[in-house]
Scaffold this motif. Sequence first.
Motif, PDB file in Angstrom:
ATOM      1  N   SER A   1       0.806  -1.223   0.000  1.00 35.20           N
ATOM      2  CA  SER A   1       0.000   0.000   0.000  1.00 35.20           C
ATOM      3  C   SER A   1       0.843   1.279   0.000  1.00 35.20           C
ATOM      4  CB  SER A   1      -0.956   0.016   1.193  1.00 35.20           C
ATOM      5  OG  SER A   1      -0.232   0.168   2.397  1.00 35.20           O
ATOM      6  N   ILE A   2       2.136   1.142   0.252  1.00 32.56           N
ATOM      7  CA  ILE A   2       2.981   2.351   0.288  1.00 32.56           C
ATOM      8  C   ILE A   2       3.857   2.374  -0.967  1.00 32.56           C
ATOM      9  CG2 ILE A   2       4.722   3.633   1.598  1.00 32.56           C
ATOM     10  CD1 ILE A   2       3.776   2.148   4.094  1.00 32.56           C
ATOM     11  N   ALA A   3       3.909   3.543  -1.610  1.00 28.26           N
ATOM     12  CA  ALA A   3       4.689   3.676  -2.840  1.00 28.26           C
ATOM     13  C   ALA A   3       6.182   3.498  -2.559  1.00 28.26           C
ATOM     14  CB  ALA A   3       4.441   5.055  -3.458  1.00 28.26           C
ATOM     15  N   HIS A   4       6.919   3.034  -3.566  1.00 28.00           N
ATOM     16  CA  HIS A   4       8.350   2.798  -3.421  1.00 28.00           C
ATOM     17  C   HIS A   4       9.195   4.061  -3.585  1.00 28.00           C
ATOM     18  CE1 HIS A   4       9.108  -1.695  -3.265  1.00 28.00           C
ATOM     19  NE2 HIS A   4       7.793  -1.596  -3.253  1.00 28.00           N
ATOM     20  N   ASP A   5       8.558   5.201  -3.912  1.00 28.03           N
ATOM     21  CA  ASP A   5       9.339   6.425  -4.138  1.00 28.03           C
ATOM     22  C   ASP A   5      10.183   6.751  -2.915  1.00 28.03           C
ATOM     23  OD1 ASP A   5       7.642   6.404  -6.261  1.00 28.03           O
ATOM     24  OD2 ASP A   5       6.371   8.051  -5.543  1.00 28.03           O
ATOM     25  N   GLY A   6      11.461   6.967  -3.138  1.00 25.38           N
ATOM     26  CA  GLY A   6      12.328   7.436  -2.059  1.00 25.38           C
ATOM     27  C   GLY A   6      12.722   6.385  -1.042  1.00 25.38           C
ATOM     28  N   VAL A   7      12.430   5.097  -1.315  1.00 31.05           N
ATOM     29  CA  VAL A   7      12.736   4.089  -0.294  1.00 31.05           C
ATOM     30  C   VAL A   7      14.236   3.937  -0.055  1.00 31.05           C
ATOM     31  CG1 VAL A   7      10.628   2.682  -0.388  1.00 31.05           C
ATOM     32  CG2 VAL A   7      12.521   2.195  -1.965  1.00 31.05           C
ATOM     33  N   VAL A   8      15.031   4.092  -1.105  1.00 29.52           N
ATOM     34  CA  VAL A   8      16.475   3.905  -0.931  1.00 29.52           C
ATOM     35  C   VAL A   8      17.036   4.991  -0.014  1.00 29.52           C
ATOM     36  CG1 VAL A   8      18.710   3.751  -2.095  1.00 29.52           C
ATOM     37  CG2 VAL A   8      16.677   2.782  -3.184  1.00 29.52           C
TER      38      VAL A   8
ATOM     39  N   SER B   1      22.065 -10.057   1.475  1.00 25.50           N
ATOM     40  CA  SER B   1      20.883 -10.012   2.332  1.00 25.50           C
ATOM     41  C   SER B   1      19.673 -10.364   1.473  1.00 25.50           C
ATOM     42  CB  SER B   1      20.727  -8.620   2.930  1.00 25.50           C
ATOM     43  OG  SER B   1      20.697  -7.657   1.901  1.00 25.50           O
ATOM     44  N   ALA B   2      18.551 -10.643   2.128  1.00 29.47           N
ATOM     45  CA  ALA B   2      17.349 -11.025   1.373  1.00 29.47           C
ATOM     46  C   ALA B   2      16.560  -9.796   0.943  1.00 29.47           C
ATOM     47  CB  ALA B   2      16.476 -11.935   2.229  1.00 29.47           C
ATOM     48  N   LEU B   3      16.386  -8.869   1.855  1.00 26.42           N
ATOM     49  CA  LEU B   3      15.679  -7.630   1.540  1.00 26.42           C
ATOM     50  C   LEU B   3      15.959  -6.637   2.651  1.00 26.42           C
ATOM     51  CD1 LEU B   3      13.011  -7.492   3.608  1.00 26.42           C
ATOM     52  CD2 LEU B   3      12.113  -9.148   2.016  1.00 26.42           C
ATOM     53  N   ALA B   4      15.470  -5.426   2.486  1.00 24.40           N
ATOM     54  CA  ALA B   4      15.637  -4.413   3.530  1.00 24.40           C
ATOM     55  C   ALA B   4      14.368  -3.581   3.621  1.00 24.40           C
ATOM     56  CB  ALA B   4      16.836  -3.525   3.213  1.00 24.40           C
ATOM     57  N   ILE B   5      14.164  -2.978   4.794  1.00 25.23           N
ATOM     58  CA  ILE B   5      12.930  -2.229   5.065  1.00 25.23           C
ATOM     59  C   ILE B   5      13.271  -0.747   5.258  1.00 25.23           C
ATOM     60  CG2 ILE B   5      10.897  -2.036   6.548  1.00 25.23           C
ATOM     61  CD1 ILE B   5      11.594  -4.912   7.575  1.00 25.23           C
ATOM     62  N   ALA B   6      12.706   0.111   4.403  1.00 30.25           N
ATOM     63  CA  ALA B   6      13.032   1.535   4.463  1.00 30.25           C
ATOM     64  C   ALA B   6      12.516   2.189   5.739  1.00 30.25           C
ATOM     65  CB  ALA B   6      12.440   2.244   3.243  1.00 30.25           C
TER      66      ALA B   6
ATOM     67  N   ALA C   1      19.627  -2.236  -4.005  1.00 33.20           N
ATOM     68  CA  ALA C   1      18.629  -1.165  -3.901  1.00 33.20           C
ATOM     69  C   ALA C   1      17.253  -1.686  -4.308  1.00 33.20           C
ATOM     70  CB  ALA C   1      19.039   0.021  -4.775  1.00 33.20           C
ATOM     71  N   SER C   2      17.233  -2.622  -5.257  1.00 33.88           N
ATOM     72  CA  SER C   2      15.949  -3.148  -5.737  1.00 33.88           C
ATOM     73  C   SER C   2      15.265  -4.044  -4.703  1.00 33.88           C
ATOM     74  CB  SER C   2      16.179  -3.944  -7.021  1.00 33.88           C
ATOM     75  OG  SER C   2      17.077  -5.008  -6.749  1.00 33.88           O
ATOM     76  N   SER C   3      16.003  -4.442  -3.658  1.00 29.57           N
ATOM     77  CA  SER C   3      15.396  -5.333  -2.651  1.00 29.57           C
ATOM     78  C   SER C   3      14.809  -4.555  -1.475  1.00 29.57           C
ATOM     79  CB  SER C   3      16.442  -6.321  -2.129  1.00 29.57           C
ATOM     80  OG  SER C   3      17.340  -5.675  -1.229  1.00 29.57           O
ATOM     81  N   ILE C   4      14.910  -3.211  -1.528  1.00 26.35           N
ATOM     82  CA  ILE C   4      14.404  -2.408  -0.400  1.00 26.35           C
ATOM     83  C   ILE C   4      12.898  -2.210  -0.552  1.00 26.35           C
ATOM     84  CG2 ILE C   4      14.561  -0.202   0.822  1.00 26.35           C
ATOM     85  CD1 ILE C   4      17.469   0.013  -0.218  1.00 26.35           C
ATOM     86  N   VAL C   5      12.156  -2.607   0.488  1.00 23.94           N
ATOM     87  CA  VAL C   5      10.700  -2.451   0.474  1.00 23.94           C
ATOM     88  C   VAL C   5      10.324  -1.330   1.441  1.00 23.94           C
ATOM     89  CG1 VAL C   5      10.291  -4.875  -0.122  1.00 23.94           C
ATOM     90  CG2 VAL C   5      10.358  -4.192   2.295  1.00 23.94           C
ATOM     91  N   PRO C   6       9.140  -0.721   1.236  1.00 28.87           N
ATOM     92  CA  PRO C   6       8.803   0.423   2.087  1.00 28.87           C
ATOM     93  C   PRO C   6       8.592   0.076   3.562  1.00 28.87           C
ATOM     94  CG  PRO C   6       7.492   0.461   0.060  1.00 28.87           C
ATOM     95  CD  PRO C   6       8.195  -0.875   0.108  1.00 28.87           C
ATOM     96  N   SER C   7       7.856  -1.027   3.854  1.00 33.04           N
ATOM     97  CA  SER C   7       7.359  -1.166   5.228  1.00 33.04           C
ATOM     98  C   SER C   7       7.542  -2.570   5.789  1.00 33.04           C
ATOM     99  CB  SER C   7       5.868  -0.824   5.259  1.00 33.04           C
ATOM    100  OG  SER C   7       5.140  -1.860   4.619  1.00 33.04           O
ATOM    101  N   VAL C   8       7.292  -2.701   7.074  1.00 34.50           N
ATOM    102  CA  VAL C   8       7.355  -4.002   7.747  1.00 34.50           C
ATOM    103  C   VAL C   8       6.363  -4.999   7.123  1.00 34.50           C
ATOM    104  CG1 VAL C   8       6.989  -5.196   9.962  1.00 34.50           C
ATOM    105  CG2 VAL C   8       8.276  -3.047   9.900  1.00 34.50           C
TER     106      VAL C   8
END
Lengths: 199, 458
Positions: free
Chosen positions: A34-41, A111-116, A147-154
């Motif tokens: 539900s949260i846009a990926h803009d600016g997550v990095v 790493s598998a992913l990261a949370i912004a 950078a492509s593995s960063i998601v916005p939220s928990v």
Amino acid sequence: MSAAKAEILTRIRDALGPSPVVPEIPRGYRAAGSIAHDGVVEQFCAHVAEYRATVHRVADSEVAFAVRAILGEGKRVGVPVGFRDLGMPVVEDHGLSVAELDALDAVVTGSALAIADTGTIALVSGAASGRRALTLVPDHHICLVAASSIVPSVPDAVAALGPDAPITLVSGPSATSDIELDRVEGVHGPRVLDVIVFA
Amino acid sequence: MSFKTAARETLQDAQLRRNIGKATTLIREKRLRAVAELPDWERLRDAGEAIKASAMATLPEQLERLEAAVTAAGGTVHWARDGAEANAIVASIAKRVGTDEVIKVKSLATDEIELNEALEAEGIHALETDLAELIVQLNPDDKQSHILVPAIHRNRAEIRALFEQTIARGQSLGNEASAIAEAARLHLRNKFLTVPMAVSGANFGIAETGTIGVVESEGNGRMCLTLPRVLVTLMGIEKVLPSWQDLEVFLQLLPRSSTAERMNPYTSLWTGVTPDDGPREFHLILLDGGRTQVLEDEVGRAALHCIRCSACLNVCPVYERVGGQAYESVYPGPIGAILTPQLRGLDAAPSLPWASTLCGACYEVCPVKIDIPSILIHLRGRVVREEQSKLTPEALAMKGMAAAFATRRRYEAAQRLARLGRGPLAKAAIPGWTAMRDLPEPPKETFRDWWKRERGEG
């Protein structure tokens, strides 16, 4: 069924009565996707830095150079088996003993992913992140985050992860809040965390 | 000892009050900032509350699902009706492993059942690895005072002095908190790398997948959960979450409510046993230990929703002044005031529901919306009703009073008796009341006597 189990289940059923009310769960919070990926990095890098980890942003082709720049010469460096070429001598973790892990100066893993939102890195036991002991015993962890593995939220992260392999969520270097409730870095886990965000 | 008596003692300790006040003031401000960042905080609380209530309403099913999933993933599940049963299971595993030492991750459930003492009696030393637990364990006269930071009543200088007398004997650690942390690191390092068995608690157990979660900061948790050959996790039955998805709620609610951070440094999630990664043997002990008794009370059972964040302690004006030790329980503060008397039985801690001003701050911060003030009032009612059913001096006095008020003749006789019985006699009869107050002097002449004298029989 053990006697203890049978008795506990009976006690619970007696306590709840014949028809306990099961409430609906209102999931009106910001759900996965539900949260846009803009600016997550940028957000991820800022939040990780607040935990006093050091953040490096590089191109994919510069990752090995960045790792060597952080480590300098002559360090014993562990990596998961089959890890990407770092252009330097490394020790692959073919089941290193605890003492051998303890003798490493540093470890480099993916790493598998990261949370912004929280500045959190998810390590999932396997080829990229290595096994849990590898990123735990050495005092310095250099972690690569695509950078492509960063998601916005928990919720985004929970939806992408699963129970099949052990997971360690890492938010900054080892720390404690036990002295006057203030966060102090550096207890039992790696005391130095470098995060290389590559695109 | 009642809360009132214990609190009177701790209130004398000005240093303790300063230490706790400083820490709770700091954490309150940080928590407000951490919570304000999430625009959906109230909706997360609503979800957290409902998930817990739903898990409790379907508890037998959830526990059986959890057991099946853990077993399928190579773990072993044990059930323990009470602390003694759980302690015996841990001791028997340690004996089979053949170790006289286990390392421990901070766990309130193991504190509750006094596992360390039980293991010690079997010749097995349980070494606490959390910094605050270590601080408390190093001083035999000390006691825990906070569920998240058991040594919150100690300031940096006191901890430094303690370490310089114990694990860092002969060294000068300096005033930096990092030097204190370093001393703990050196002290425990070799234990982490060599002790074959660890004991942990659990923040969550997910019924759907059999995954257990431990949330921590220092990495001592990761060490215990990863390096030893055998891992035993003690989990209260109320810690079960129905689904994997529920993690998305609690991984947001818990860190921001407890240490007021966006996320705690380390969260470990594991499912049974994984080949080539971590312990070879995993045991999960599901503990009742009074929890089903709490479940019987339809109002009080919400206390089981607690996720042990400690936000309610940090905002409580009573906790801030008396400290955690006055509650004489593993669970102090507002949550302790409703959880301890229910877990142990109202008889064991009848004064705790009064350890509150009912200001409501605890309810406002609770991430799973436990209505602590309402439960406090409910429990006060239960204590009073149970007291009334017994022949305590107070209950007898109330019964006597009811009888005296019932007829005019008896009432007048009682008034005469009160005049005769004032002073030392009455004080001895009701010492609790007169210790802090003056007993009002009965008038020399009652209104009834005056009326009779002035106007004759009415």
